[in-house]
Design a protein around this motif. Structure first.
Motif, PDB file in Angstrom:
ATOM      1  N   GLU A  56       0.819  -1.218   0.000  1.00  0.00           N
ATOM      2  CA  GLU A  56       0.000   0.000   0.000  1.00  0.00           C
ATOM      3  C   GLU A  56       0.845   1.258   0.000  1.00  0.00           C
ATOM      4  O   GLU A  56       0.319   2.358   0.165  1.00  0.00           O
ATOM      5  CB  GLU A  56      -0.964   0.003   1.192  1.00  0.00           C
ATOM      6  N   ALA A  57       2.183   1.122  -0.153  1.00  0.00           N
ATOM      7  CA  ALA A  57       3.026   2.294  -0.352  1.00  0.00           C
ATOM      8  C   ALA A  57       2.816   2.828  -1.762  1.00  0.00           C
ATOM      9  O   ALA A  57       2.263   2.143  -2.637  1.00  0.00           O
ATOM     10  CB  ALA A  57       4.488   1.922  -0.139  1.00  0.00           C
ATOM     11  N   VAL A 178       8.775  -2.924  11.957  1.00  0.00           N
ATOM     12  CA  VAL A 178       7.986  -2.802  10.728  1.00  0.00           C
ATOM     13  C   VAL A 178       7.824  -1.323  10.419  1.00  0.00           C
ATOM     14  O   VAL A 178       7.248  -0.572  11.212  1.00  0.00           O
ATOM     15  CB  VAL A 178       6.628  -3.493  10.869  1.00  0.00           C
ATOM     16  N   SER A 179       8.352  -0.925   9.275  1.00  0.00           N
ATOM     17  CA  SER A 179       8.361   0.480   8.887  1.00  0.00           C
ATOM     18  C   SER A 179       7.222   0.756   7.907  1.00  0.00           C
ATOM     19  O   SER A 179       7.123   0.122   6.860  1.00  0.00           O
ATOM     20  CB  SER A 179       9.712   0.816   8.244  1.00  0.00           C
ATOM     21  N   LEU A 180       6.374   1.701   8.261  1.00  0.00           N
ATOM     22  CA  LEU A 180       5.268   2.144   7.418  1.00  0.00           C
ATOM     23  C   LEU A 180       5.831   3.193   6.467  1.00  0.00           C
ATOM     24  O   LEU A 180       6.348   4.224   6.903  1.00  0.00           O
ATOM     25  CB  LEU A 180       4.147   2.717   8.281  1.00  0.00           C
ATOM     26  N   VAL A 181       5.757   2.948   5.167  1.00  0.00           N
ATOM     27  CA  VAL A 181       6.616   3.662   4.229  1.00  0.00           C
ATOM     28  C   VAL A 181       5.843   4.201   3.033  1.00  0.00           C
ATOM     29  O   VAL A 181       4.809   3.653   2.647  1.00  0.00           O
ATOM     30  CB  VAL A 181       7.745   2.714   3.732  1.00  0.00           C
ATOM     31  N   LEU A 186       7.693   8.817  -6.241  1.00  0.00           N
ATOM     32  CA  LEU A 186       7.513   7.535  -6.914  1.00  0.00           C
ATOM     33  C   LEU A 186       6.036   7.272  -7.197  1.00  0.00           C
ATOM     34  O   LEU A 186       5.682   6.746  -8.253  1.00  0.00           O
ATOM     35  CB  LEU A 186       8.114   6.412  -6.071  1.00  0.00           C
ATOM     36  N   CYS A 187       5.187   7.644  -6.248  1.00  0.00           N
ATOM     37  CA  CYS A 187       3.748   7.498  -6.471  1.00  0.00           C
ATOM     38  C   CYS A 187       3.298   8.335  -7.665  1.00  0.00           C
ATOM     39  O   CYS A 187       2.547   7.870  -8.532  1.00  0.00           O
ATOM     40  CB  CYS A 187       2.994   7.914  -5.214  1.00  0.00           C
ATOM     41  N   ALA A 203      -1.253   9.438   4.009  1.00  0.00           N
ATOM     42  CA  ALA A 203      -2.438   8.612   3.764  1.00  0.00           C
ATOM     43  C   ALA A 203      -2.028   7.154   3.614  1.00  0.00           C
ATOM     44  O   ALA A 203      -2.697   6.238   4.122  1.00  0.00           O
ATOM     45  CB  ALA A 203      -3.177   9.098   2.525  1.00  0.00           C
ATOM     46  N   ASP A 204      -0.914   6.911   2.914  1.00  0.00           N
ATOM     47  CA  ASP A 204      -0.403   5.547   2.788  1.00  0.00           C
ATOM     48  C   ASP A 204      -0.012   4.980   4.143  1.00  0.00           C
ATOM     49  O   ASP A 204      -0.238   3.799   4.433  1.00  0.00           O
ATOM     50  CB  ASP A 204       0.819   5.526   1.862  1.00  0.00           C
TER      51      ASP A 204
END
Length: 670
Positions: A56-57, A178-181, A186-187, A203-204
């Motif tokens: 979901e990144a 665990v890294s939320l990234v 890039l998106c 938001a990601d």
């Protein structure tokens, strides 16, 4: 306990306004374990940088495969693919900067492909490094699971499936950060139809945070840890302790950072990277990949001429000095954020900080009785190849000194890179990019820098991993083709032997193979005691941040960077190999069945390649002497394949086909 019913995010429609995770009261701290129990070291090793929910990144538009186990065949990345591809035309992005025309991107291959001819070529180019074509753009050979994906050079296919994470846990992993990234640039480069939501890094993060909490709620073998005491309880119960962190460039967006910090803390986040890839409101980022220099340029339209980090004489986006170091340190908001993190006892991750920001952060740590600092994923600068070592993102010994003085820990990247030899280890650096290269960095950190280390693998982090020592999938290939073939052949002849797992030929393909990295390092001769106990080292760092401190944890006066062998340029090494068709090759380095370009590469002196090696082939037998004593070199449909000799009475056409070496006039073996 953290586990309790959680409010779920509203269902995500295509491009809705992203609903934040429902705020809850701060979670009650777990009951501390008894003092006597706290003195007992927890077992297992730690992985300090893992992107479990990176599907979901980047707006959800890059990765194939789900962490929940939806590991199915992909479409191979053909244009209009749902993953691993940027938009077909990105040239209009440069129109954001009026001075873009003054920049010559022709000498910067990645940027020339990205902004010149567009995504049709750029998607193919993104994943290409020495020894691999990558898995971006068109990757028909990577369509099927367990064929050529996952493997060490995966940057667009799932490496963090929960089944693999459990496999790692069963193999000794007891703590994972665990890294939320995400990354907005890039998106913004991905096909619009592939995105699940508008490009917004936070938001990601919100989506990934909910996924982490859902995983915690439904899993009985892993749990989110809210404190070091809680982590000890989790590990003591035989489960995997998860520490939540955030890695984005636009941390907290434009919102009030104090309220956002409190909110994310209440939802279980215990670690932050104040900066990542780009300069932000909190501080300066360390320069490395030219893609992110272009991304910074598109934000500020700035061109610096003090050094040539991006191209010949210029650097895009960043204000740099003559050494290509970012001149921006921590901002006033950045200093306030770090101070507040210290007040909360949070883990401060300096990965991706500019050197000046690192110095500013260390100064704050000093004024707070040497509050512990850590780097979740990094390379030791002094032992890396010159091309990588010149980048600011690598970690010099003086920064490692900061970690030791504050009681911190270093997450060692499971590097795919070419590494210089560390002469104080007996492990030969004879397979570039494999565990033999990783061993040079690890032993340099252990013996020379004397810093506590854990893994900082960065799986699902848009980065390649440890290469294999065997097989046809990029073994030993961080140098150049001929050297890789020669070194891979040496591994076959001298060992150590294969482990008997996918790691042997696919390298560090996914998180489940991390225990195999430990096993291979150990059998090579590395002293892995500290690595295998790294969960305890990490918890002691975390505990130091929550405990009264009286000063420096360790003077770090015994750092010794000597013993690193001089680097020999690739061109010099390559000149030592013979040439065929203008290409260097390693003589007699390929066995039957291996991929080859020239006859001379095969021990059998027979390769099925065509067009001077441009169309690769396979090493085949050229006579019975190329086969074992119980085989013969086949003919007809089996030409070039060693066939088992036949027993008495079997049909034959020649004496050599028979175990008895006699084919009778009745065409049967006698």
């Amino acid at each position: 306990m953290f586990r309790r019913p959680l409010a779920l995010l509203s269902a995500l429609m295509l491009f809705p306004a992203c609903n934040p995770v429902t705020e809850e009261p701060p979670a009650a701290a777990p009951e501390p374990v008894a003092a006597a129990e706290q003195k007992l070291a927890v077992p297992g090793f730690a992985e300090l940088h893992h992107h479990m929910f990176a599907e979901e990144a980047f707006g959800g538009g890059w990765f194939h495969g789900s962490h929940t186990g939806s590991l199915v065949s992909c479409d191979g990345g053909a244009p209009e693919s749902d993953h691993a591809r940027v938009r077909m035309d990105l040239s209009n992005m440069l129109n954001l900067c009026p001075n873009a025309g003054s920049v010559n991107l022709g000498g910067v291959p990645m940027l020339s492909a990205l902004f010149g001819v567009g995504g049709a070529v750029a998607s193919e180019f993104i994943g290409k490094i020495e020894g691999t074509e990558g898995d971006t753009g068109l990757h028909l050979g990577r369509k099927e699971l367990n064929t050529q994906w996952p493997r060490w050079d995966t940057i667009a296919h799932q490496q963090a499936w929960e089944g693999w994470l459990r496999q790692a846990h069963q193999g000794g992993l007891s703590l994972v950060t665990v890294s939320l990234v995400s990354n907005g640039f890039l998106c913004s480069a991905l096909p619009y139809q592939n995105l699940n939501r508008p490009c917004d890094e936070m938001a990601d993060v919100e989506v990934q945070l909910q996924m982490a909490r859902d995983f915690d709620a439904r899993t009985d073998w892993a749990e989110i840890a809210l404190s070091p005491a809680h982590a000890r309880q989790i590990i003591g119960a035989g489960k995997l302790a998860i520490v939540l962190s955030i890695e984005v460039s636009k941390l907290f967006g434009t919102k009030d950072w104090r309220s956002e910090l409190n909110r994310f803390y209440s939802l279980g986040v215990r670690s932050l990277q104040p900066v990542h890839q780009l300069d932000n409101r909190f501080g300066g980022a360390a320069l490395h990949n030219v893609i992110f220099q272009a991304a910074q340029f598109l934000e500020n339209c700035y061109i610096d001429y003090d050094c040539g980090a991006t191209g010949n004489g210029f650097t895009l986006g960043f204000d740099v000095d003559a050494n290509c170091r970012n001149t921006k340190g921590l901002t006033a908001e950045g200093r306030a954020l770090v101070q507040e993190m210290m007040a909360k006892g949070m883990l401060i991750d300096m990965a991706h900080m500019s050197e000046r920001a690192v110095q500013d952060t260390f100064a704050l740590a000093q004024t707070n009785s040497y509050y512990p600092l850590y780097i979740s994923h990094g390379h030791f600068r002094e032992v890396m190849n010159p091309e990588l070592a010149k980048t600011e993102k690598t970690t010099p010994a003086w920064v490692v000194g900061y970690l030791r003085q504050t009681g911190g820990i270093f997450g060692l990247r499971t590097a795919h890179d070419e590494t210089r030899a560390y002469t104080r280890t007996t492990i030969a650096n004879s397979c570039q990019g494999s565990t033999r290269s990783l061993a040079q960095a690890y032993e340099f950190g252990r013996q020379g820098l004397k810093v506590p280390m854990a893994f900082g693998a960065d799986l699902n982090g848009f980065i390649q991993q440890t290469r294999p020592r065997f097989g046809d999938h990029g073994a030993c290939s961080a140098g150049f083709k001929a050297e890789a073939d020669a070194q891979a052949n040496q591994q076959r002849l001298t060992g150590p032997a294969r482990l008997g797992t996918d790691f042997d030929v696919y390298g560090l393909a996914h998180v489940g193979l991390l225990p195999d990295v430990v096993r291979d390092l150990k059998q090579l001769g590395a002293n892995t005691t500290g690595l295998e106990g790294s969960s305890e080292s990490f918890l002691r760092t975390w505990e130091r941040g929550l405990s009264p401190r009286t000063g420096m944890a360790d003077a770090a006066a015994d750092i010794d960077t000597s013993g690193v062998a001089p680097y020999v340029e690739k061109a010099t090494r390559e000149a030592q190999y013979p040439l065929v068709c203008g290409k260097t090759y390693a003589p007699d380095s390929k066995v039957l069945g291996q991929t080859c370009r020239f006859n001379e590469e095969c021990i059998s002196d027979k390769c099925t390649s065509l067009d001077c090696g441009n169309i690769t082939g396979t090493c085949i037998c050229d006579g019975d002497n190329d086969c074992t004593s119980t085989q013969y070199c086949g003919w007809g449909l089996n030409t070039g394949k060693c066939q088992p000799k036949k027993a008495r009475g079997a049909l034959c056409a020649d004496n050599r086909e028979c175990l008895s070496n006699t084919c009778r006039w009745t065409y049967t073996c006698g």
